[in-house]
Design a protein around this motif. Sequence first.
Motif, short mmCIF file in Angstrom:
data_model
loop_
_atom_site.label_atom_id
_atom_site.label_comp_id
_atom_site.label_asym_id
_atom_site.label_seq_id
_atom_site.Cartn_x
_atom_site.Cartn_y
_atom_site.Cartn_z
N THR A 1 0.81 -1.21 0.00
CA THR A 1 0.00 0.00 0.00
C THR A 1 0.85 1.26 0.00
O THR A 1 2.01 1.24 0.40
CB THR A 1 -0.91 0.01 1.25
N SER A 2 0.25 2.34 -0.45
CA SER A 2 0.77 3.68 -0.17
C SER A 2 -0.40 4.64 -0.25
O SER A 2 -1.48 4.31 -0.75
CB SER A 2 1.88 4.10 -1.14
N PHE A 3 -0.18 5.82 0.29
CA PHE A 3 -1.16 6.89 0.12
C PHE A 3 -0.98 7.51 -1.26
O PHE A 3 0.07 7.39 -1.90
CB PHE A 3 -0.97 7.96 1.18
N ILE A 4 -2.04 8.19 -1.72
CA ILE A 4 -2.01 8.98 -2.95
C ILE A 4 -2.54 10.36 -2.61
O ILE A 4 -3.67 10.49 -2.12
CB ILE A 4 -2.90 8.37 -4.05
N GLY A 5 -1.74 11.39 -2.82
CA GLY A 5 -2.18 12.75 -2.53
C GLY A 5 -2.48 13.53 -3.79
O GLY A 5 -1.75 13.43 -4.78
N LEU A 6 -3.56 14.28 -3.76
CA LEU A 6 -3.90 15.19 -4.85
C LEU A 6 -3.21 16.51 -4.60
O LEU A 6 -3.48 17.19 -3.60
CB LEU A 6 -5.41 15.38 -4.95
N LYS A 7 -2.32 16.90 -5.50
CA LYS A 7 -1.60 18.15 -5.36
C LYS A 7 -2.44 19.31 -5.91
O LYS A 7 -3.41 19.11 -6.65
CB LYS A 7 -0.27 18.08 -6.10
N LYS A 8 -2.02 20.51 -5.60
CA LYS A 8 -2.78 21.69 -6.01
C LYS A 8 -2.80 21.87 -7.52
O LYS A 8 -3.71 22.51 -8.07
CB LYS A 8 -2.21 22.94 -5.33
N ASP A 9 -1.81 21.28 -8.22
CA ASP A 9 -1.80 21.39 -9.68
C ASP A 9 -2.57 20.27 -10.35
O ASP A 9 -2.58 20.17 -11.59
CB ASP A 9 -0.35 21.41 -10.20
N GLY A 10 -3.24 19.41 -9.59
CA GLY A 10 -4.06 18.34 -10.14
C GLY A 10 -3.34 17.03 -10.34
O GLY A 10 -3.96 16.02 -10.66
N SER A 11 -2.02 17.00 -10.16
CA SER A 11 -1.28 15.75 -10.28
C SER A 11 -1.38 14.96 -8.99
O SER A 11 -1.84 15.46 -7.95
CB SER A 11 0.20 16.04 -10.62
#
Length: 260
Positions: free
Chosen positions: A245-255
């Motif tokens: 597993t890992s986390f997935i973060g939504l960045k401010k630029d949409g990536s």
Amino acid sequence: MGNWIRNELCELSAENLDLLLDFKIPGIIIEGFLPRETCDIVADRLRAMTFETYDHLKDIPVHHTGLCHNQWAHEDKSVYFGKKAQAQEVVAGIYRGLGIDPVQMVIDAIARRTGRRVGVFEEPEYGAYFAGAFRSFRGHGRLHADHAPSHIRQPWAVTEITRQMTWNIYYCMHNSGGEVVIYDTIHTAENDKMKVPDDYYFPYEVLDRQDHLKVRPKVGDLILFNTQNFHEILGNTDGHRISQTSFIGLKKDGSLGLWS
């Protein structure tokens, strides 16, 4: 009225990823993401290893192999990044001879099916985070939510995200227990005040409604869900429940950025 427009795991697509990020569906699944034969080899290797504990969390029934950022997030950044090379070496040994890189496979699948830019998170001056820890559950992972901006007090690149998800590939599931239960209640600063003092979990009274989805993963499946939704892992009664597993973060630029 709840947030979800469908109470089921959906296929991975650009539309469904947007819905997941907006709390409109409980999760996403790719069945048989890895072949059963490959998973069995990885599971045998993992069962032969000594997993580490989460010393910073009280009575949590999960051990891990690899490197988990939340365990070191309140130390100097050099502590976490100083452990990365050894963690990567351990994971390379687990993959030996199999010709796979599941973390890169997840990155490629999300990028290909959604059109988003996806990669491993980077910390200025330190480089890439570790992604792809293995976790072994024995017991009840109590009701909780995961959201780096809420739970980490020091400034890290991962505290700048606007949404947080997770992916899991399942290598070992025994005959009973081990379901993940995702609830249609979103973690907020207000309900965070209900967290059990000096512990990681919440009472069920935090839930806005009883709407939920209970999923018993199959070996080889890839499942994504929004960790800002409250969730729990039901007790595994007859052996290991092992996932990567890992986390997935939504960045401010949409990536999207991955980290463990």
